[in-house]
Motif scaffolding. Structure first.
Motif, PDB file in Angstrom:
ATOM      1  N   GLY A 244       0.833  -1.197   0.000  1.00  0.00           N
ATOM      2  CA  GLY A 244       0.000   0.000   0.000  1.00  0.00           C
ATOM      3  C   GLY A 244       0.863   1.240   0.000  1.00  0.00           C
ATOM      4  O   GLY A 244       2.077   1.172   0.207  1.00  0.00           O
ATOM      5  N   PRO A 249      -4.361   4.532   0.162  1.00  0.00           N
ATOM      6  CA  PRO A 249      -4.438   3.221   0.826  1.00  0.00           C
ATOM      7  C   PRO A 249      -5.616   2.406   0.314  1.00  0.00           C
ATOM      8  O   PRO A 249      -6.691   2.936   0.049  1.00  0.00           O
ATOM      9  N   ALA A 313       0.600   1.253   3.912  1.00  0.00           N
ATOM     10  CA  ALA A 313       0.062   2.579   4.192  1.00  0.00           C
ATOM     11  C   ALA A 313      -0.249   2.699   5.673  1.00  0.00           C
ATOM     12  O   ALA A 313      -0.547   1.708   6.351  1.00  0.00           O
ATOM     13  N   CYS A 318      -2.471  -0.472  11.680  1.00  0.00           N
ATOM     14  CA  CYS A 318      -1.158  -0.749  11.105  1.00  0.00           C
ATOM     15  C   CYS A 318      -0.206  -1.393  12.112  1.00  0.00           C
ATOM     16  O   CYS A 318       0.708  -2.133  11.721  1.00  0.00           O
ATOM     17  N   GLY A 354      -6.658   6.890   5.573  1.00  0.00           N
ATOM     18  CA  GLY A 354      -5.343   6.762   6.187  1.00  0.00           C
ATOM     19  C   GLY A 354      -5.203   7.667   7.393  1.00  0.00           C
ATOM     20  O   GLY A 354      -6.129   8.398   7.760  1.00  0.00           O
TER      21      GLY A 354
END
Length: 502
Positions: A244, A249, A313, A318, A354
């Motif tokens: 990504g 994203p 991304a 994450c 994001g």
């Protein structure tokens, strides 16, 4: 055309009476803004075509040109900005998706780097003078040994997993050949070689002329697999799997057919004149286990001699994703924040999908430390690293190094006119038009990139010296050296820092 379809030009060209009608602006403008009017015997401008790239302003020999924001304005409305209204008009006319280039310009979300302050040493922990004392900026990226091991004779085992060594914690981020020009790529390659760092090919493969810079090249494998073959994988010093990117994203990529010249076609291994479309997912990766299989396939193909980077991304989960990547065999994790630039991204995704890279970086670094696997992977951060101050704050938040993209393009002459997707870059960067490409001299561009990174490295040493720190390794993840201003308790908690004054 209905009157409602008319949108006033965003910019207005101002030409003073000192104009000598040399026609340089007409020759230099790829957008056809300027022309000589035989009837008026003077130069005139079509404001509607202007993207404010500043090329005409820069090359005018008598400096008679300037570009100003249009004074035309809709009636004030706190909810509906002029931009929002114009976007509705455009979409109701075209039925198409809005595209934008070069990062998020809205300013509606906080830039956390600007709310972070760096600590300084004074008495009990004195500062270090970088002019007179050694200061280490070299960085090794890759998996680190958990402990020192010795051979039977007592000597230390020096064999390490594959690494790449940077002279300074700055690399040039992924920008593909096709999205940017041959001369821009060559500038990046030449600069990386001279600096002792790396540039990233992006997802467009590697032009045959640039194989000689392989020792300073990171090759990328993306969902489209453009230009990927064994020689390509062997050419670089590291391989990056792009899952990504910050500007878009969750979606793939698209290079318009107009940019697929014969050279780009050969490099990407696709037919000339066809759109290059990268799917949103890798169609062989739907889990961490699938990702692990690709990682080890690439390691097997390159005899386990090259570190594998996985680029993701910055999104809300994450940290969990990074934990899986660190356990999957990857050597380096690259995190790209939502302010990252690109040649073209859907405007709504660029501006609303994001999270800021500062928050993602801090949460990932802390998650890997909490799980005892931080040494499994190095972390590279990207997404609008604008200066050495941003760089040093990113390292203190947990990064080993940073990718720079937009800053590098600015060094090459980019003026952020955000019209990369048109292929009419007047500075010879985001274009494949031969007449425009030749405006960028690679040797000149490389020198400017070297100057930029050397300046940042000098500032990095000075700032570290003021903190009483003599190496990037000591600074990495040292959040005690940061303080926040104007942030909530939750924001400070995620960043892992205290408020200024504490």
């Amino acid at each position: 055309m209905l009157a409602v379809d008319y949108i006033a030009p965003e910019f207005e060209i101002v030409r003073t009476s000192s104009c000598v009608n040399c026609k340089r602006c007409e020759k230099e403008c790829a957008n056809g803004v300027h022309r000589y009017d035989e009837r008026l015997k003077s130069m005139v401008a079509e404001n509607a075509k202007c993207v404010n790239c500043q090329r005409c302003v820069a090359i005018c020999p008598v400096h008679c040109l300037s570009i100003k924001k249009s004074e035309n304005a809709y009636r004030e409305n706190a909810n509906w900005s002029s931009q929002s209204m114009n976007e509705v008009y455009k979409q109701s006319t075209s039925g198409g998706v809005l595209l934008s280039s070069m990062g998020n310009p809205l300013g509606t979300q906080p830039i956390y780097f600007d709310r972070l302050l760096v600590n300084a040493s004074q008495v009990t922990n004195p500062p270090i003078d970088p002019l007179r004392e050694p200061m280490e900026t070299r960085v090794m990226l890759g998996k680190r040994a958990e402990k020192i091991e010795r051979n039977a004779d007592g000597s230390i085992k020096t064999a390490l997993p594959p690494h790449i060594e940077l002279s300074t914690p700055v690399m040039f981020g992924a920008m593909s050949y096709g999205a940017i020009s041959y001369n821009a790529h060559k500038s990046l390659a030449l600069a990386a070689k001279e600096l002792g760092t790396f540039y990233n090919t992006g997802e467009g493969g590697l032009h045959e002329d640039f194989y000689e810079y392989g020792k300073n090249t990171i090759v990328q494998v993306a969902s489209g697999r453009f230009g990927v073959h064994k020689e390509y994988l062997m050419a670089g010093s590291a391989i990056e799997i792009k899952m990504g990117q910050g500007a878009k994203p969750g979606i793939g990529g698209h290079l318009p057919s107009a940019k697929i010249t014969d050279s780009v076609s050969a490099t990407r291994m696709i037919p000339q004149g066809t759109d290059a479309i990268s799917p949103a997912p890798h169609h062989d990766i739907y889990s961490i286990e699938d990702l692990r299989q690709l990682i080890f396939s690439l390691k097997e193909a390159t005899a386990y001699k090259k570190p594998i980077i996985v680029k993701i991304a910055a999104v809300h989960n994450c940290a969990a994703i990074a934990s899986g990547i660190a356990r999957s065999g990857a050597d380096i994790i690259a995190i790209d924040g939502f302010r990252g630039g690109t040649g073209a991204a859907p405007t709504r995704i660029r501006d609303n999908v994001g999270i800021p890279v500062e928050l993602a970086l801090a949460s990932i670094d802390q998650r890997l430390r909490d799980e005892g696997i931080r040494r499994n992977c190095s972390i590279v951060v990207s997404g609008s690293i604008r200066s050495s101050a941003d760089l040093i704050k990113a390292i203190a938040l947990g990064a080993d190094a940073a990718y720079i993209g937009t800053a590098a393009l600015l060094a090459l002459g980019c003026h952020l006119c955000r019209s990369c997707q048109t292929g009419k870059c007047n500075w010879g960067i985001a274009t494949q038009n031969p007449e425009l490409v030749k405006r960028l001299d690679p040797e000149w561009g490389a020198k400017r990139l070297v100057n930029l990174v050397n300046a940042w490295t000098h500032e990095l040493k000075e700032m570290m010296g003021g903190m009483g720190i003599n190496s990037v390794e000591v600074l990495r993840g040292n959040r005690l050296m940061l303080r926040g201003v104007g942030m909530s308790e939750k924001e400070l908690e995620i960043l892992g820092i205290k408020h200024a004054g504490e």
